[in-house]
Design an enzyme around this catalytic site. Sequence first.
Site, mmCIF file in Angstrom:
data_model
loop_
_atom_site.group_PDB
_atom_site.id
_atom_site.type_symbol
_atom_site.label_atom_id
_atom_site.label_comp_id
_atom_site.label_asym_id
_atom_site.label_seq_id
_atom_site.Cartn_x
_atom_site.Cartn_y
_atom_site.Cartn_z
ATOM 1 N N LYS A 193 0.839 -1.195 0.000
ATOM 2 C CA LYS A 193 0.000 0.000 0.000
ATOM 3 C C LYS A 193 0.878 1.250 0.000
ATOM 4 O O LYS A 193 1.590 1.516 0.959
ATOM 5 C CB LYS A 193 -0.902 0.042 1.238
ATOM 6 C CG LYS A 193 -1.950 1.151 1.110
ATOM 7 C CD LYS A 193 -2.667 1.454 2.406
ATOM 8 C CE LYS A 193 -1.977 2.489 3.235
ATOM 9 N NZ LYS A 193 -1.864 3.816 2.579
ATOM 10 N N GLU A 400 9.597 15.069 16.269
ATOM 11 C CA GLU A 400 9.925 15.103 14.852
ATOM 12 C C GLU A 400 8.976 16.072 14.154
ATOM 13 O O GLU A 400 7.759 15.876 14.177
ATOM 14 C CB GLU A 400 9.764 13.703 14.260
ATOM 15 C CG GLU A 400 10.125 13.665 12.801
ATOM 16 C CD GLU A 400 9.983 12.269 12.204
ATOM 17 O OE1 GLU A 400 8.921 11.660 12.371
ATOM 18 O OE2 GLU A 400 10.940 11.815 11.567
HETATM 19 P P1 NAD Z 1 2.264 7.684 8.456
HETATM 20 O O1 NAD Z 1 2.739 6.831 9.562
HETATM 21 O O2 NAD Z 1 1.161 8.602 8.690
HETATM 22 O O3 NAD Z 1 1.841 6.809 7.218
HETATM 23 C C1 NAD Z 1 2.679 5.829 6.660
HETATM 24 C C2 NAD Z 1 1.827 4.813 5.945
HETATM 25 O O4 NAD Z 1 1.035 4.145 6.889
HETATM 26 C C3 NAD Z 1 0.868 5.401 4.916
HETATM 27 O O5 NAD Z 1 0.781 4.538 3.807
HETATM 28 C C4 NAD Z 1 -0.446 5.413 5.672
HETATM 29 O O6 NAD Z 1 -1.576 5.349 4.847
HETATM 30 C C5 NAD Z 1 -0.322 4.158 6.506
HETATM 31 N N1 NAD Z 1 -1.163 4.126 7.711
HETATM 32 C C6 NAD Z 1 -1.654 5.163 8.420
HETATM 33 N N2 NAD Z 1 -2.397 4.728 9.454
HETATM 34 C C7 NAD Z 1 -2.366 3.381 9.404
HETATM 35 C C8 NAD Z 1 -2.948 2.350 10.212
HETATM 36 N N3 NAD Z 1 -3.703 2.621 11.268
HETATM 37 N N4 NAD Z 1 -2.699 1.066 9.870
HETATM 38 C C9 NAD Z 1 -1.930 0.760 8.816
HETATM 39 N N5 NAD Z 1 -1.372 1.688 8.013
HETATM 40 C C10 NAD Z 1 -1.589 2.991 8.305
HETATM 41 O O7 NAD Z 1 3.584 8.400 7.986
HETATM 42 P P2 NAD Z 1 3.727 9.449 6.825
HETATM 43 O O8 NAD Z 1 3.129 10.719 7.324
HETATM 44 O O9 NAD Z 1 3.267 8.894 5.541
HETATM 45 O O10 NAD Z 1 5.314 9.563 6.740
HETATM 46 C C11 NAD Z 1 6.028 10.359 7.594
HETATM 47 C C12 NAD Z 1 6.675 9.562 8.709
HETATM 48 O O11 NAD Z 1 7.396 8.452 8.194
HETATM 49 C C13 NAD Z 1 7.690 10.336 9.489
HETATM 50 O O12 NAD Z 1 7.506 10.129 10.865
HETATM 51 C C14 NAD Z 1 9.036 9.765 9.049
HETATM 52 O O13 NAD Z 1 10.072 9.896 9.951
HETATM 53 C C15 NAD Z 1 8.692 8.372 8.778
HETATM 54 N N6 NAD Z 1 9.620 7.787 7.818
HETATM 55 C C16 NAD Z 1 10.563 6.917 8.257
HETATM 56 C C17 NAD Z 1 11.467 6.360 7.379
HETATM 57 C C18 NAD Z 1 12.483 5.385 7.858
HETATM 58 O O14 NAD Z 1 13.030 4.662 7.038
HETATM 59 N N7 NAD Z 1 12.757 5.282 9.123
HETATM 60 C C19 NAD Z 1 11.423 6.669 6.039
HETATM 61 C C20 NAD Z 1 10.443 7.559 5.600
HETATM 62 C C21 NAD Z 1 9.548 8.099 6.516
#
Ligand code: NAD
Length: 500
Positions: A193, A400
């Site tokens: 996804k 963050e």
């Molecule tokens: P997010 O956690 O909001 O979403 C990430 C993904 O999870 C999206 O596809 C979203 O639709 C899905 N998601 C949201 N709620 C969910 C649930 N309840 N169950 C299952 N899936 C769900 O994060 P974001 O806003 O898309 O990305 C930003 C964050 O990602 C930041 O905190 C960043 O640090 C982190 N990030 C980490 C890395 C790493 O490798 N450590 C890399 C990129 C981003």
Amino acid sequence: MPSAFTHEFNTPAFKGKVSFSTGLFINGQFVDGSDNTTIDVINPTNGKVITSVSEATPKDVDIAVEVAQKAFDTVWGLNASGATRSILMGKLAILMQENADELAALEALDNGKTFNFARNIDVASSIDCIRYYAGWADKVTGQVLETTEAKLTYTRHEPIGVVGQIIPWNFPLLMMAWKLGPALACGNTIVLKPSEFTPLTAIKMCHLLNEAGFPPGVINVLTGYGGTTGNAISSHMKIEKVAFTGSTLVGRKIMESAAKSNLKNVTLELGGKSPNIIFDDADLEQAVNWAAFGIFFNHGQTCTAGSRIFVQEGIYDEFLKRFTERTRSIKVGDPFAPETFQGPQVSEIQFNRIMSYIESGKQAGAKVEVGGERQGTEGYFIQPTVFTNVDSSMKIVQEEIFGPVGVVIKFKDEDDVIKQANDTVYGLAAAVFTPNLNRAINTAHRLKAGTAWINCVNSFNANVAFGGFKQSGIGRECGEYALHNYTSVKAVHVNLGHKM
Ligand code: NAD
Ligand code: MN
């Protein structure tokens, strides 16, 4: 029938027409979601709708898991040789290369990152990653273990089966590549996804997967929301492994869903609040340039962003002066203009979130050295912002922000900076600037972080492990390490004649 996305790019960086179906990608075909609903895709430079893509529901997750299981049992997994998988992955890398400009243009349009960075970093690194794991596909092996002469004992690294993968919007294509690469190399089938904020490159990739010749069902891509589609993946009873990249908040939910459903294996790549440490003896000009790249690259929407900049007291004033000037010179604007370094933040939600962090810093008494405001009146642009006069109780120091906002903090000596740098729940990355190798390496080793950069920052390679300590994650992506996430190790004991 899902609709198609057609767009004519006429930009200084890229000219050309793109056109492809925007359905869910299940069993090698583009289909509507089972509720026939769609998700609007927004252009962050102006907040306008670019197109809409099909929205998956939990029912579509069930369908995708079923076809992925069938593919695993018939044409993939132990039924496809490593060499076969390698050839297909190699073809995919070549197709990505041939479509590199289009992929970069889509990423810039949907995410707001600059075309140049998308092309030279996101797309280039994604190709590297797929090519690298294509090389692994026929080299995933177990071990023969010497036990007694009456026994042959060995391990098999078997593919897990259907794996779920959930990725964020900050590096949409690259995070997809990091997930697909090791999972395919090890012989798993996939239900992935993408983020609802940036689905376009993932869908374009599905067209390339078909063109490369992957059997139907091996990779299924469901554009959908986190709370529905994402949750259906992490809580699915027939998915034995879920890999997630995103926020620490959602990472917790993924683990909880895994625990409450079938105890599926979980790997998490989460957030960070990475320290960037500049000692008195650092090359000042280089330190200023790298520190700016550390925090402002990708508009601060980088999990490893060097958002806490620690500067030793002897050079603090001079560093701050030059860093402020450097920050002021950053070109914010159209992602397709060649001189732009920073485009808009990805979405209105993120824009508001970042602006409220900036407000909280101001309220708490931190000093804005540069920036601190929205840029322009249209789209989600934010001025690159630097705060000083902060203390460790402030939200802008602890949390963050995931935007172009850094804090600069003075330190005395090594012990002082290590204590401050490690004072965070995160542990994703850290950087140290000094020409003194003993000091550099000592400091790097004492920092609690999965990546430590010395005299550089935000540098990644497909063959180098990446992941977090503490609340920044579980498991490692990239390199040989990522393969461990995608196999189940089976020990086989063969009796060679011991009688009972
Ligand atoms: P997010 O956690 O909001 O979403 C990430 C993904 O999870 C999206 O596809 C979203 O639709 C899905 N998601 C949201 N709620 C969910 C649930 N309840 N169950 C299952 N899936 C769900 O994060 P974001 O806003 O898309 O990305 C930003 C964050 O990602 C930041 O905190 C960043 O640090 C982190 N990030 C980490 C890395 C790493 O490798 N450590 C890399 C990129 C981003
Ligand atoms: Mn978008």
